[in-house]
Design a protein around this motif. Structure first.
Motif, short mmCIF file in Angstrom:
data_model
loop_
_atom_site.label_atom_id
_atom_site.label_comp_id
_atom_site.label_asym_id
_atom_site.label_seq_id
_atom_site.Cartn_x
_atom_site.Cartn_y
_atom_site.Cartn_z
N THR A 213 0.81 -1.21 0.00
CA THR A 213 0.00 0.00 0.00
C THR A 213 0.85 1.27 0.00
OG1 THR A 213 -0.09 0.17 2.42
CG2 THR A 213 -1.80 -1.17 1.33
N ASP A 214 0.19 2.36 -0.35
CA ASP A 214 0.84 3.67 -0.33
C ASP A 214 1.24 4.06 1.10
OD1 ASP A 214 -1.86 3.92 0.36
OD2 ASP A 214 -2.28 5.52 -1.08
N PHE A 215 0.40 3.73 2.09
CA PHE A 215 0.73 4.03 3.48
C PHE A 215 2.07 3.40 3.88
CE2 PHE A 215 -3.98 4.45 3.87
CZ PHE A 215 -4.03 5.71 4.44
N HIS A 216 2.21 2.13 3.55
CA HIS A 216 3.40 1.39 3.96
C HIS A 216 4.65 1.94 3.29
CE1 HIS A 216 6.24 -2.05 4.13
NE2 HIS A 216 5.68 -2.25 5.32
N ALA A 217 4.56 2.24 2.00
CA ALA A 217 5.72 2.73 1.26
C ALA A 217 6.25 4.02 1.88
CB ALA A 217 5.34 2.96 -0.21
N VAL A 218 5.36 4.98 2.12
CA VAL A 218 5.79 6.27 2.67
C VAL A 218 6.33 6.09 4.09
CG1 VAL A 218 4.98 8.53 3.41
CG2 VAL A 218 4.27 7.63 1.20
N GLU A 219 5.68 5.25 4.88
CA GLU A 219 6.14 5.00 6.25
C GLU A 219 7.57 4.45 6.27
OE1 GLU A 219 6.22 4.82 10.33
OE2 GLU A 219 4.68 5.76 9.06
N GLN A 220 7.92 3.67 5.24
CA GLN A 220 9.25 3.08 5.16
C GLN A 220 10.27 3.99 4.47
OE1 GLN A 220 10.01 0.08 6.65
NE2 GLN A 220 7.94 0.38 7.47
N GLY A 221 9.83 5.19 4.09
CA GLY A 221 10.76 6.15 3.51
C GLY A 221 10.85 6.12 2.00
N TYR A 222 9.86 5.51 1.34
CA TYR A 222 9.84 5.42 -0.13
C TYR A 222 8.79 6.37 -0.72
CZ TYR A 222 12.57 1.10 0.28
OH TYR A 222 13.55 0.18 0.56
N ILE A 223 9.03 6.81 -1.93
CA ILE A 223 8.02 7.55 -2.69
C ILE A 223 6.99 6.55 -3.18
CG2 ILE A 223 7.59 8.88 -4.79
CD1 ILE A 223 10.42 10.05 -4.44
N SER A 224 5.72 6.85 -2.96
CA SER A 224 4.63 5.99 -3.42
C SER A 224 4.05 6.52 -4.73
CB SER A 224 3.54 5.93 -2.35
OG SER A 224 2.33 5.44 -2.89
N ILE A 225 3.92 5.64 -5.71
CA ILE A 225 3.27 5.99 -6.97
C ILE A 225 2.10 5.03 -7.18
CG2 ILE A 225 3.50 6.17 -9.47
CD1 ILE A 225 6.35 6.95 -9.15
N THR A 226 0.89 5.59 -7.24
CA THR A 226 -0.32 4.78 -7.38
C THR A 226 -1.10 5.24 -8.60
OG1 THR A 226 -0.46 4.70 -4.96
CG2 THR A 226 -2.39 3.95 -6.21
N PRO A 227 -1.35 4.33 -9.56
CA PRO A 227 -2.22 4.70 -10.68
C PRO A 227 -3.68 4.70 -10.24
CG PRO A 227 -1.54 2.41 -10.89
CD PRO A 227 -0.85 2.95 -9.67
N LEU A 228 -4.39 5.75 -10.58
CA LEU A 228 -5.82 5.85 -10.26
C LEU A 228 -6.62 5.89 -11.55
CD1 LEU A 228 -5.72 8.64 -7.50
CD2 LEU A 228 -5.50 6.16 -7.22
N HIS A 229 -7.84 5.33 -11.47
CA HIS A 229 -8.70 5.25 -12.65
C HIS A 229 -9.96 6.04 -12.41
CE1 HIS A 229 -10.87 2.61 -15.85
NE2 HIS A 229 -10.20 3.60 -16.40
N VAL A 230 -10.31 6.90 -13.36
CA VAL A 230 -11.48 7.76 -13.20
C VAL A 230 -12.78 6.97 -13.31
CG1 VAL A 230 -12.68 9.75 -14.17
CG2 VAL A 230 -10.20 9.75 -14.05
N ASP A 231 -12.80 5.88 -14.07
CA ASP A 231 -14.00 5.06 -14.24
C ASP A 231 -14.34 4.39 -12.91
OD1 ASP A 231 -16.03 3.38 -14.93
OD2 ASP A 231 -14.86 2.17 -16.33
N MET A 232 -15.47 4.79 -12.30
CA MET A 232 -15.84 4.25 -10.99
C MET A 232 -16.76 3.04 -11.09
SD MET A 232 -16.34 7.83 -8.88
CE MET A 232 -16.47 7.01 -7.28
N THR A 233 -17.00 2.54 -12.29
CA THR A 233 -17.84 1.36 -12.47
C THR A 233 -17.22 0.15 -11.75
OG1 THR A 233 -18.47 2.16 -14.66
CG2 THR A 233 -18.94 -0.15 -14.16
N GLN A 234 -18.03 -0.56 -10.98
CA GLN A 234 -17.57 -1.79 -10.34
C GLN A 234 -17.87 -2.94 -11.30
OE1 GLN A 234 -15.71 -3.76 -8.93
NE2 GLN A 234 -16.08 -3.33 -6.76
N HIS A 235 -16.95 -3.20 -12.20
CA HIS A 235 -17.19 -4.16 -13.28
C HIS A 235 -17.45 -5.57 -12.75
CE1 HIS A 235 -16.24 -1.40 -16.61
NE2 HIS A 235 -15.36 -0.87 -15.78
N SER A 236 -16.80 -5.93 -11.65
CA SER A 236 -16.97 -7.29 -11.13
C SER A 236 -18.38 -7.54 -10.57
CB SER A 236 -15.93 -7.56 -10.02
OG SER A 236 -16.11 -6.68 -8.94
N ALA A 237 -19.14 -6.47 -10.34
CA ALA A 237 -20.50 -6.63 -9.80
C ALA A 237 -21.56 -6.69 -10.90
CB ALA A 237 -20.82 -5.46 -8.85
N LEU A 238 -21.19 -6.48 -12.15
CA LEU A 238 -22.19 -6.39 -13.22
C LEU A 238 -22.97 -7.70 -13.40
CD1 LEU A 238 -20.24 -4.32 -15.90
CD2 LEU A 238 -22.18 -3.56 -14.52
#
Length: 257
Positions: A213-238
Motif C-alpha cells: 500500500t501507499d501508506f506502507h511505502a511512505v512510512e518506510q521512507g519510499y516515494i509511493s506511486i499509485t495509478p488511479l482510474h477515473v472510471d468508478m464502475t464496479q465491473h466485477s458486480a455487473l
C-alpha cells in the motif's frame, strides 16, 4: 522540454506550489500556474456553477481564481490563458493524499479534471510540510520521461513523497491505495455569539496499510506511486446485478398491470 499547467488545492500562495513552479521552470518549456485564491482542501471534484469566476494575475505571474481546484484546471486548459499544456501537475499538496484521502482530495481532483480534458495528469503530495524541495526535485526528474509512459484512458498518477531530504529517500514503490478507519463524530463547539457549531473531524487512523500500500511505502521512507482510474464502475458486480435485475423485471411488469 514540456508545457505544463500547475494547480493545487492549498491555494495560489501555498509554499508547495511556489517551490514546484520554481523548480519546474528549470526543466520545462512553459509553466502556467492557475490555482484557487484560498485553501480548498477537501473540495474534491466540485465545480462552481452558480456564479461567475474572476481570474486575477498576481505579481509573480500565477493566476488566482475564486473557485475550486477543478475550476482552475478547467479554466487553465481553456483558450483563455493559452496554456497549451502537455501535462497537468497538481500540488505539491501540504500533507498526504493516501488511501481513502483521494475521494475528498482537491489535489487529486485537479489532476482528474486534467485527464478528463484529455491531458496526462499527476497529483503530488508531501507527507508533511517541510521538505517541499524533495517532492519538486523528484517531479523535475520524472517529467522528462513522462511522454514514454502509456496509461489506460482515464488514468492519473498519484504520488506521495515522504517528508525527508531528497538524499534520504530510499527509493520508489509502485503501490495500491490503502484504507482508513472511519473518522470520528463531528466535534461540537460554541461560537463567540453562543451559537452551536460543528467541526468535521480529522481523517480516521490507518486500517489497511499492507506491504503493497501507499501508506506502507511512505512510512518506510519510499516515494509511493499509485495509478488511479477515473472510471468508478464496479465491473466485477455487473454479472450479479444482471441476475438481480432480471428478477425485478417481472415484478415491475406486474406492477404496471
Amino acid at each position: 522540454m514540456m508545457k505544463l499547467l500547475l494547480s493545487n488545492d492549498d491555494g495560489v500562495r501555498a509554499e508547495g506550489l511556489k517551490v514546484l513552479a520554481e523548480r519546474l521552470r528549470q526543466v520545462a518549456d512553459k509553466v502556467t500556474v492557475v490555482a484557487p485564491d484560498r485553501d480548498c482542501s477537501g473540495a474534491s471534484n466540485s465545480l462552481t456553477l452558480k456564479r461567475p469566476l474572476c481570474p486575477e494575475t498576481m505579481d509573480n505571474g500565477f493566476i488566482s481564481i475564486d473557485g475550486t481546484p477543478t475550476d482552475c484546471v478547467y479554466m487553465g486548459l481553456s483558450s483563455l490563458f493559452n496554456a497549451e499544456a502537455e501535462l497537468v501537475i497538481s500540488g505539491i499538496n501540504h500533507g498526504a493524499n493516501l488511501g481513502d484521502d483521494v475521494l475528498y482530495s482537491g489535489t487529486v481532483a485537479a489532476a482528474t479534471e486534467g485527464r478528463f480534458l484529455g491531458v496526462p495528469s499527476i497529483a503530488v503530495s508531501l507527507v508533511g510540510k517541510q521538505h517541499f524541495a524533495s517532492a519538486a526535485e523528484f517531479i523535475a526528474r520524472l517529467i522528462p520521461a513522462f511522454k514514454q509512459l502509456s496509461l489506460p484512458p482515464g488514468s492519473i498518477i498519484n504520488i506521495n513523497v515522504p517528508d525527508l531530504p531528497y538524499d534520504e529517500i530510499k527509493g520508489i514503490r509502485l503501490t495500491r491505495l490503502g484504507h482508513r478507519h472511519q473518522a470520528g463524530e463531528p466535534v461540537a463547539t460554541i461560537d463567540p455569539r453562543g451559537k452551536q457549531r460543528y467541526w468535521i473531524p480529522r481523517v480516521g487512523p490507518t486500517k489497511d496499510a499492507g506491504p503493497d500500500t501507499d501508506f506502507h511505502a511512505v512510512e518506510q521512507g519510499y516515494i509511493s506511486i499509485t495509478p488511479l482510474h477515473v472510471d468508478m464502475t464496479q465491473h466485477s458486480a455487473l454479472a450479479d446485478l444482471q441476475v438481480w435485475l432480471a428478477g425485478l423485471e417481472g415484478l415491475l411488469e406486474s406492477d404496471r398491470d
